[in-house]
Design a protein around this motif. Structure first.
Motif, PDB file in Angstrom:
ATOM      1  N   THR A 116       0.674  -1.370   0.026  1.00 36.06           N
ATOM      2  CA  THR A 116      -0.042   0.005  -0.058  1.00 36.06           C
ATOM      3  C   THR A 116       0.793   1.160  -0.054  1.00 36.06           C
ATOM      4  N   PRO A 117       0.514   2.212  -0.512  1.00 39.33           N
ATOM      5  CA  PRO A 117       1.255   3.847  -0.493  1.00 39.33           C
ATOM      6  C   PRO A 117       1.311   3.959   1.256  1.00 39.33           C
ATOM      7  N   ALA A 118       2.359   4.347   1.545  1.00 39.97           N
ATOM      8  CA  ALA A 118       2.945   4.874   2.856  1.00 39.97           C
ATOM      9  C   ALA A 118       1.550   5.970   3.071  1.00 39.97           C
ATOM     10  N   ALA A 119       1.260   6.748   2.741  1.00 36.77           N
ATOM     11  CA  ALA A 119       0.422   7.839   3.009  1.00 36.77           C
ATOM     12  C   ALA A 119      -0.848   7.286   3.181  1.00 36.77           C
ATOM     13  N   SER A 120      -1.374   6.032   2.825  1.00 33.20           N
ATOM     14  CA  SER A 120      -2.720   5.726   3.297  1.00 33.20           C
ATOM     15  C   SER A 120      -2.763   5.045   4.553  1.00 33.20           C
ATOM     16  N   VAL A 121      -1.743   5.174   5.507  1.00 28.90           N
ATOM     17  CA  VAL A 121      -1.543   4.555   6.895  1.00 28.90           C
ATOM     18  C   VAL A 121      -1.552   5.836   7.837  1.00 28.90           C
TER      19      VAL A 121
END
Length: 126
Positions: free
Chosen positions: A33-38
């Motif tokens: 997943t993109p890091a920004a989604s966490v």
């Protein structure tokens, strides 16, 4: 009449396969997943190939961990952390979002960690 409750869906032939915890058919180097989604202090359940899911958390800014979200008690999928704890909706087991260790039973062991790495803006399986 179909559709009154989730159980009725299977009787109507419309049930979706139940997701399982883990990496499914993903391999090292595959995108998670993109890091920004966490969110910091929280986490997300991420769909993986093969009808599987991972729980990805960010306990502190820039620190990412992934766990098989199957509760070791009976295998129900846990929820992303809220209020600094990962919980199992089935029987209330609680887990530490930094380590996956059990904080409260009935589970007697913690969540299994899955190795991930940050590459640019993406989290990848290690």
């Amino acid at each position: 009449m179909c559709g009154l409750v989730a159980a009725a869906l299977s009787a109507c032939g419309e049930s979706a396969p139940r997701k399982t915890g883990g990496v499914g058919s993903a391999r090292p180097g595959d995108r998670v997943t993109p890091a920004a989604s966490v969110p910091v202090g929280g986490g997300v359940l991420v769909d993986m190939p093969g009808n599987a899911q991972l729980l990805v958390v960010q306990p502190r800014p820039g620190e990412f961990r992934a766990f098989d979200p199957s509760c070791p008690h009976v295998g129900s999928l846990v929820n992303p952390p809220t209020g600094g704890v990962i919980t199992c909706p089935l029987h209330g087991s609680a887990f530490d979002p930094e380590t996956g260790s059990v904080r409260k039973g009935p589970a007697t062991t913690g969540l299994s960690e899955v190795e991930i790495t940050l590459s640019g803006e993406e989290l990848l399986l290690s």
